[in-house]
Design an enzyme around this catalytic site. Structure first.
Site, PDB file in Angstrom:
ATOM      1  N   LYS A  22       0.846  -1.211   0.000  1.00  0.00           N
ATOM      2  CA  LYS A  22       0.000   0.000   0.000  1.00  0.00           C
ATOM      3  C   LYS A  22       0.875   1.253   0.000  1.00  0.00           C
ATOM      4  O   LYS A  22       0.654   2.178  -0.792  1.00  0.00           O
ATOM      5  CB  LYS A  22      -0.890   0.010   1.254  1.00  0.00           C
ATOM      6  CG  LYS A  22      -1.561   1.350   1.515  1.00  0.00           C
ATOM      7  CD  LYS A  22      -2.499   1.306   2.694  1.00  0.00           C
ATOM      8  CE  LYS A  22      -1.865   1.619   4.029  1.00  0.00           C
ATOM      9  NZ  LYS A  22      -1.539   3.052   4.226  1.00  0.00           N
ATOM     10  N   ASN A  23       1.871   1.260   0.886  1.00  0.00           N
ATOM     11  CA  ASN A  23       2.647   2.492   1.053  1.00  0.00           C
ATOM     12  C   ASN A  23       3.633   2.746  -0.086  1.00  0.00           C
ATOM     13  O   ASN A  23       4.228   3.827  -0.161  1.00  0.00           O
ATOM     14  CB  ASN A  23       3.381   2.485   2.403  1.00  0.00           C
ATOM     15  CG  ASN A  23       2.412   2.697   3.555  1.00  0.00           C
ATOM     16  OD1 ASN A  23       1.228   2.964   3.334  1.00  0.00           O
ATOM     17  ND2 ASN A  23       2.898   2.568   4.776  1.00  0.00           N
ATOM     18  N   ARG A  94      -4.563  10.839   4.159  1.00  0.00           N
ATOM     19  CA  ARG A  94      -3.393  11.713   4.229  1.00  0.00           C
ATOM     20  C   ARG A  94      -2.479  11.558   3.007  1.00  0.00           C
ATOM     21  O   ARG A  94      -1.941  12.545   2.493  1.00  0.00           O
ATOM     22  CB  ARG A  94      -2.630  11.381   5.509  1.00  0.00           C
ATOM     23  CG  ARG A  94      -1.353  12.157   5.674  1.00  0.00           C
ATOM     24  CD  ARG A  94      -0.683  11.790   6.977  1.00  0.00           C
ATOM     25  NE  ARG A  94       0.673  12.309   7.036  1.00  0.00           N
ATOM     26  CZ  ARG A  94       0.997  13.531   7.420  1.00  0.00           C
ATOM     27  NH1 ARG A  94       0.063  14.378   7.768  1.00  0.00           N
ATOM     28  NH2 ARG A  94       2.250  13.916   7.449  1.00  0.00           N
ATOM     29  N   CYS A 118      -5.691   8.555   9.287  1.00  0.00           N
ATOM     30  CA  CYS A 118      -5.901   7.845  10.547  1.00  0.00           C
ATOM     31  C   CYS A 118      -5.795   8.798  11.740  1.00  0.00           C
ATOM     32  O   CYS A 118      -5.008   9.746  11.713  1.00  0.00           O
ATOM     33  CB  CYS A 118      -4.825   6.783  10.713  1.00  0.00           C
ATOM     34  SG  CYS A 118      -5.179   5.257   9.871  1.00  0.00           S
ATOM     35  N   ARG A 123      -0.246  14.849  12.930  1.00  0.00           N
ATOM     36  CA  ARG A 123       0.347  14.605  11.610  1.00  0.00           C
ATOM     37  C   ARG A 123       0.379  15.840  10.703  1.00  0.00           C
ATOM     38  O   ARG A 123      -0.301  15.903   9.689  1.00  0.00           O
ATOM     39  CB  ARG A 123      -0.368  13.448  10.916  1.00  0.00           C
ATOM     40  CG  ARG A 123      -0.275  12.175  11.694  1.00  0.00           C
ATOM     41  CD  ARG A 123      -0.919  11.028  10.994  1.00  0.00           C
ATOM     42  NE  ARG A 123      -0.015  10.374  10.063  1.00  0.00           N
ATOM     43  CZ  ARG A 123      -0.325   9.260   9.402  1.00  0.00           C
ATOM     44  NH1 ARG A 123      -1.487   8.712   9.544  1.00  0.00           N
ATOM     45  NH2 ARG A 123       0.543   8.719   8.594  1.00  0.00           N
ATOM     46  N   PRO A 124       1.177  16.812  11.057  1.00  0.00           N
ATOM     47  CA  PRO A 124       1.279  18.007  10.214  1.00  0.00           C
ATOM     48  C   PRO A 124       2.027  17.723   8.903  1.00  0.00           C
ATOM     49  O   PRO A 124       2.522  16.619   8.698  1.00  0.00           O
ATOM     50  CB  PRO A 124       2.078  18.978  11.086  1.00  0.00           C
ATOM     51  CG  PRO A 124       2.837  18.121  12.036  1.00  0.00           C
ATOM     52  CD  PRO A 124       2.062  16.855  12.225  1.00  0.00           C
ATOM     53  N   ASP A 306       3.926   0.823  12.216  1.00  0.00           N
ATOM     54  CA  ASP A 306       2.749   0.167  11.639  1.00  0.00           C
ATOM     55  C   ASP A 306       2.597  -1.291  12.085  1.00  0.00           C
ATOM     56  O   ASP A 306       1.607  -1.936  11.745  1.00  0.00           O
ATOM     57  CB  ASP A 306       2.802   0.226  10.102  1.00  0.00           C
ATOM     58  CG  ASP A 306       2.466   1.609   9.568  1.00  0.00           C
ATOM     59  OD1 ASP A 306       2.054   2.485  10.353  1.00  0.00           O
ATOM     60  OD2 ASP A 306       2.615   1.822   8.339  1.00  0.00           O
ATOM     61  N   VAL A 328       7.221   7.329  17.033  1.00  0.00           N
ATOM     62  CA  VAL A 328       6.962   7.948  15.722  1.00  0.00           C
ATOM     63  C   VAL A 328       5.682   8.792  15.746  1.00  0.00           C
ATOM     64  O   VAL A 328       5.652   9.913  15.243  1.00  0.00           O
ATOM     65  CB  VAL A 328       6.911   6.881  14.600  1.00  0.00           C
ATOM     66  CG1 VAL A 328       6.594   7.513  13.249  1.00  0.00           C
ATOM     67  CG2 VAL A 328       8.236   6.121  14.534  1.00  0.00           C
ATOM     68  N   ARG A 399      -8.907  -0.100   4.251  1.00  0.00           N
ATOM     69  CA  ARG A 399      -7.945   0.865   3.721  1.00  0.00           C
ATOM     70  C   ARG A 399      -6.599   0.194   3.481  1.00  0.00           C
ATOM     71  O   ARG A 399      -5.847   0.628   2.615  1.00  0.00           O
ATOM     72  CB  ARG A 399      -7.749   2.027   4.711  1.00  0.00           C
ATOM     73  CG  ARG A 399      -8.963   2.905   4.877  1.00  0.00           C
ATOM     74  CD  ARG A 399      -8.617   4.097   5.733  1.00  0.00           C
ATOM     75  NE  ARG A 399      -7.339   4.628   5.281  1.00  0.00           N
ATOM     76  CZ  ARG A 399      -6.446   5.215   6.061  1.00  0.00           C
ATOM     77  NH1 ARG A 399      -6.685   5.365   7.337  1.00  0.00           N
ATOM     78  NH2 ARG A 399      -5.317   5.659   5.567  1.00  0.00           N
TER      79      ARG A 399
HETATM   80  C1  UD1 Z   1       3.955   6.864   6.271  1.00  0.00           C
HETATM   81  C2  UD1 Z   1       3.095   5.642   6.066  1.00  0.00           C
HETATM   82  C3  UD1 Z   1       2.432   5.218   7.368  1.00  0.00           C
HETATM   83  C4  UD1 Z   1       3.477   5.044   8.464  1.00  0.00           C
HETATM   84  C5  UD1 Z   1       4.370   6.278   8.578  1.00  0.00           C
HETATM   85  C6  UD1 Z   1       5.523   6.100   9.548  1.00  0.00           C
HETATM   86  C7  UD1 Z   1       2.414   5.963   3.759  1.00  0.00           C
HETATM   87  C8  UD1 Z   1       1.308   6.197   2.808  1.00  0.00           C
HETATM   88  N1  UD1 Z   1       2.093   5.946   5.075  1.00  0.00           N
HETATM   89  O1  UD1 Z   1       3.077   7.917   6.673  1.00  0.00           O
HETATM   90  O2  UD1 Z   1       1.766   3.981   7.140  1.00  0.00           O
HETATM   91  O3  UD1 Z   1       2.822   4.854   9.701  1.00  0.00           O
HETATM   92  O4  UD1 Z   1       4.933   6.586   7.288  1.00  0.00           O
HETATM   93  O5  UD1 Z   1       6.283   5.001   9.204  1.00  0.00           O
HETATM   94  O6  UD1 Z   1       3.547   5.723   3.379  1.00  0.00           O
HETATM   95  N2  UD1 Z   1       5.520  14.651  10.602  1.00  0.00           N
HETATM   96  C9  UD1 Z   1       5.597  15.993  10.880  1.00  0.00           C
HETATM   97  N3  UD1 Z   1       5.599  16.895   9.837  1.00  0.00           N
HETATM   98  C10 UD1 Z   1       5.526  16.458   8.527  1.00  0.00           C
HETATM   99  C11 UD1 Z   1       5.460  15.084   8.254  1.00  0.00           C
HETATM  100  C12 UD1 Z   1       5.449  14.209   9.318  1.00  0.00           C
HETATM  101  O7  UD1 Z   1       5.671  16.383  12.038  1.00  0.00           O
HETATM  102  O8  UD1 Z   1       5.543  17.313   7.618  1.00  0.00           O
HETATM  103  C13 UD1 Z   1       5.496  13.692  11.725  1.00  0.00           C
HETATM  104  C14 UD1 Z   1       4.170  12.936  11.803  1.00  0.00           C
HETATM  105  O9  UD1 Z   1       3.209  13.669  12.504  1.00  0.00           O
HETATM  106  C15 UD1 Z   1       4.575  11.672  12.509  1.00  0.00           C
HETATM  107  C16 UD1 Z   1       5.996  11.435  12.006  1.00  0.00           C
HETATM  108  O10 UD1 Z   1       6.452  12.678  11.482  1.00  0.00           O
HETATM  109  O11 UD1 Z   1       4.610  11.864  13.894  1.00  0.00           O
HETATM  110  C17 UD1 Z   1       6.101  10.366  10.932  1.00  0.00           C
HETATM  111  O12 UD1 Z   1       5.312  10.726   9.833  1.00  0.00           O
HETATM  112  P1  UD1 Z   1       5.690  10.323   8.339  1.00  0.00           P
HETATM  113  O13 UD1 Z   1       6.941   9.532   8.310  1.00  0.00           O
HETATM  114  O14 UD1 Z   1       5.619  11.563   7.514  1.00  0.00           O
HETATM  115  O15 UD1 Z   1       4.462   9.418   7.984  1.00  0.00           O
HETATM  116  P2  UD1 Z   1       3.587   9.420   6.677  1.00  0.00           P
HETATM  117  O16 UD1 Z   1       4.444   9.649   5.491  1.00  0.00           O
HETATM  118  O17 UD1 Z   1       2.386  10.258   6.864  1.00  0.00           O
END
Ligand code: UD1
Length: 419
Positions: A22-23, A94, A118, A123-124, A306, A328, A399
């Site tokens: 998926k990811n 997202r 989710c 998650r900014p 995850d 995380v 999902r």
């Molecule tokens: C991706 C995965 C998700 C997984 C996550 C962490 C996809 C589609 N989803 O989500 O399944 O749980 O990686 O392995 O690939 N953060 C910020 N600012 C940002 C971006 C992120 O503060 O601009 C924070 C998030 O709130 C979170 C952490 O960084 O606490 C990790 O997020 P991130 O690695 O970006 O996850 P996703 O890419 O959303």
């Protein structure tokens, strides 16, 4: 409402095949925005998140269709791209925000709603925005939309404050069509990043170092269409292995990629499961009890967040006390209260769950709060005495899990799926 009724207590036995990731599928489909003409993307899992990104592509003016002749294949025809992504789709998932980099790279203007997804923390998207700004974009927030503009993206040095998976992908995609070279430091190293880079390189991009913490992207003027097969889903594979382990069964997960799953496999072994890796996939055998283990979630190659809820279910039945620390996401223990309703002994202390194993869980009505919490509750239900009624009001499980009910019933589980 989607409802699963799991009758627990049967050891799972047999073989099951893992679906595509998926990811990896989601950012790769988003990246198709940058490829002119017709691309073919294979091994796409059948999930509602994929349907959502396909609908986003269509709303942006691309033609995206599941192939009638080959299963799990999406064909994307790209003629013209609009710059505004629809609110109702981006707020639903997202990952649909990840179209911002490709749209900006192609159009010089992108208007994307702030994302949803989710309920596992705020998650900014600040790291995505900082990265695009470093490549020369002007980014503003207006009326709930992120508006990014640029005459021409130019290569730059981008240091990510946290190795965010999505932000690494956003910057890598945008940099692929920027003028000049970019360096992404403190990049995420997840296998899905490497898969996206392989996809883009196949299309003519010049990306080196994906899968390490420094990625170098030399911008090119255009990309070309490709035929590409995405990697297997390491989280689905891990979930199926835990299903074998938690039921004291023997399950071969065919097609699982050993090299992507080290941390999960190490922890399964510490729990007392036997793991054998062969050319077909990964075999878990769990004939003895479950040992307590401590786990800390980390960016890859650390233990994946995850897989954290699924291990919380497993460790609820361990001999002894385990500590799971989530680093995380700030709010990823929503499954804990539901597991407690099934008899688990878990105490939350800040970002840690202290789990004292109990000899048995008992079936109960429970609610799904997010995708992996849903997986955790199915696993707990498989091991519990009696019937677990899993209410999934928002269809979280669909999902991320392709045909989960038939995959598990094929291994001997008793699950009734009520749509
Ligand atoms: C991706 C995965 C998700 C997984 C996550 C962490 C996809 C589609 N989803 O989500 O399944 O749980 O990686 O392995 O690939 N953060 C910020 N600012 C940002 C971006 C992120 O503060 O601009 C924070 C998030 O709130 C979170 C952490 O960084 O606490 C990790 O997020 P991130 O690695 O970006 O996850 P996703 O890419 O959303």
């Amino acid at each position: 409402m989607h409802k699963l009724i799991v009758s627990g207590g049967r050891p799972l036995e047999g073989e099951v095949t893992v679906s595509g990731s998926k990811n990896a599928a989601l950012p790769i489909l988003a990246a198709a925005i940058m490829l002119p003409g017709r691309s073919v993307i294979r091994n796409i899992p059948n999930l509602s998140d994929v349907t959502t990104i396909v609908r986003v592509l269509r709303a942006l003016g691309l033609r995206a269709e599941y192939s009638q002749s080959s299963p799990n294949t999406v064909n994307v025809w790209n003629f013209q791209v609009r710059h505004v992504a629809p609110y109702e789709l981006v707020t639903k998932m997202r990952a649909s925000f990840f179209v911002i980099g490709p749209i900006l790279a192609v159009k010089g203007l992108a208007k994307i709603p702030l994302p949803g997804g989710c309920a596992i923390g705020s998650r900014p998207v600040d790291i995505h925005i900082k990265g695009l700004t470093a490549l020369g974009a002007d980014v503003e927030l207006e009326h709930g939309f992120v508006i990014a503009k640029t005459k021409k993206l130019r290569g730059g040095k981008v240091y990510l404050d946290f190795p965010s998976v999505g932000a690494t992908e956003t910057v890598m995609m945008a940099a692929a069509l920027a003028e000049g070279d970019s360096i992404i430091e403190n990049a995420a190293r997840e296998p899905e990043i490497l898969d996206l880079a392989n996809f883009l390189n196949r299309a003519g991009a010049k990306i080196e170092g994906a899968g390490t913490e420094v990625i170098k992207v030399s911008g090119v003027n255009t990309l070309m269409p490709v035929d590409y097969k995405i990697i297997p889903d390491r989280i689905e594979a891990g979930t199926l292995l835990v299903a074998g382990a938690i039921t004291g069964g023997k399950v071969l997960v065919k097609g699982a990629e050993l090299g992507h799953m080290e941390a999960t496999l190490v922890k399964l072994k510490e729990c007392g499961a036997e793991i054998e890796c062969g050319p077909d996939g990964i075999l878990v055998t769990a004939r003895r009890g479950i040992n307590a283990v401590d786990i800390k979630t980390l960016p890859y190659p650390g233990f994946p967040t995850d897989m954290q809820p699924q291990f919380a279910s497993l460790l609820s039945l361990a001999n002894g006390t385990s500590v799971i620390t989530e680093t995380v996401f700030e709010n990823r223990f929503m499954h804990v209260n539901e597991l407690k309703r099934m008899g688990a002994n878990i105490r939350l202390e800040g970002q840690s769950a202290i789990i004292t194993g109990v000899p048995k869980l008992s079936g109960a009505p429970v609610r799904v709060s997010d995708l992996r919490a849903g997986a955790a509750l199915i696993l707990a239900g498989l091991a519990a005495e009696g019937e677990t009624i899993i209410e999934d009001r928002d269809h979280h499980i669909r999902r991320g899990y392709d045909k989960i009910t038939s995959k598990l019933t094929g291994l001997g589980a008793e699950i009734k799926d009520h749509q």
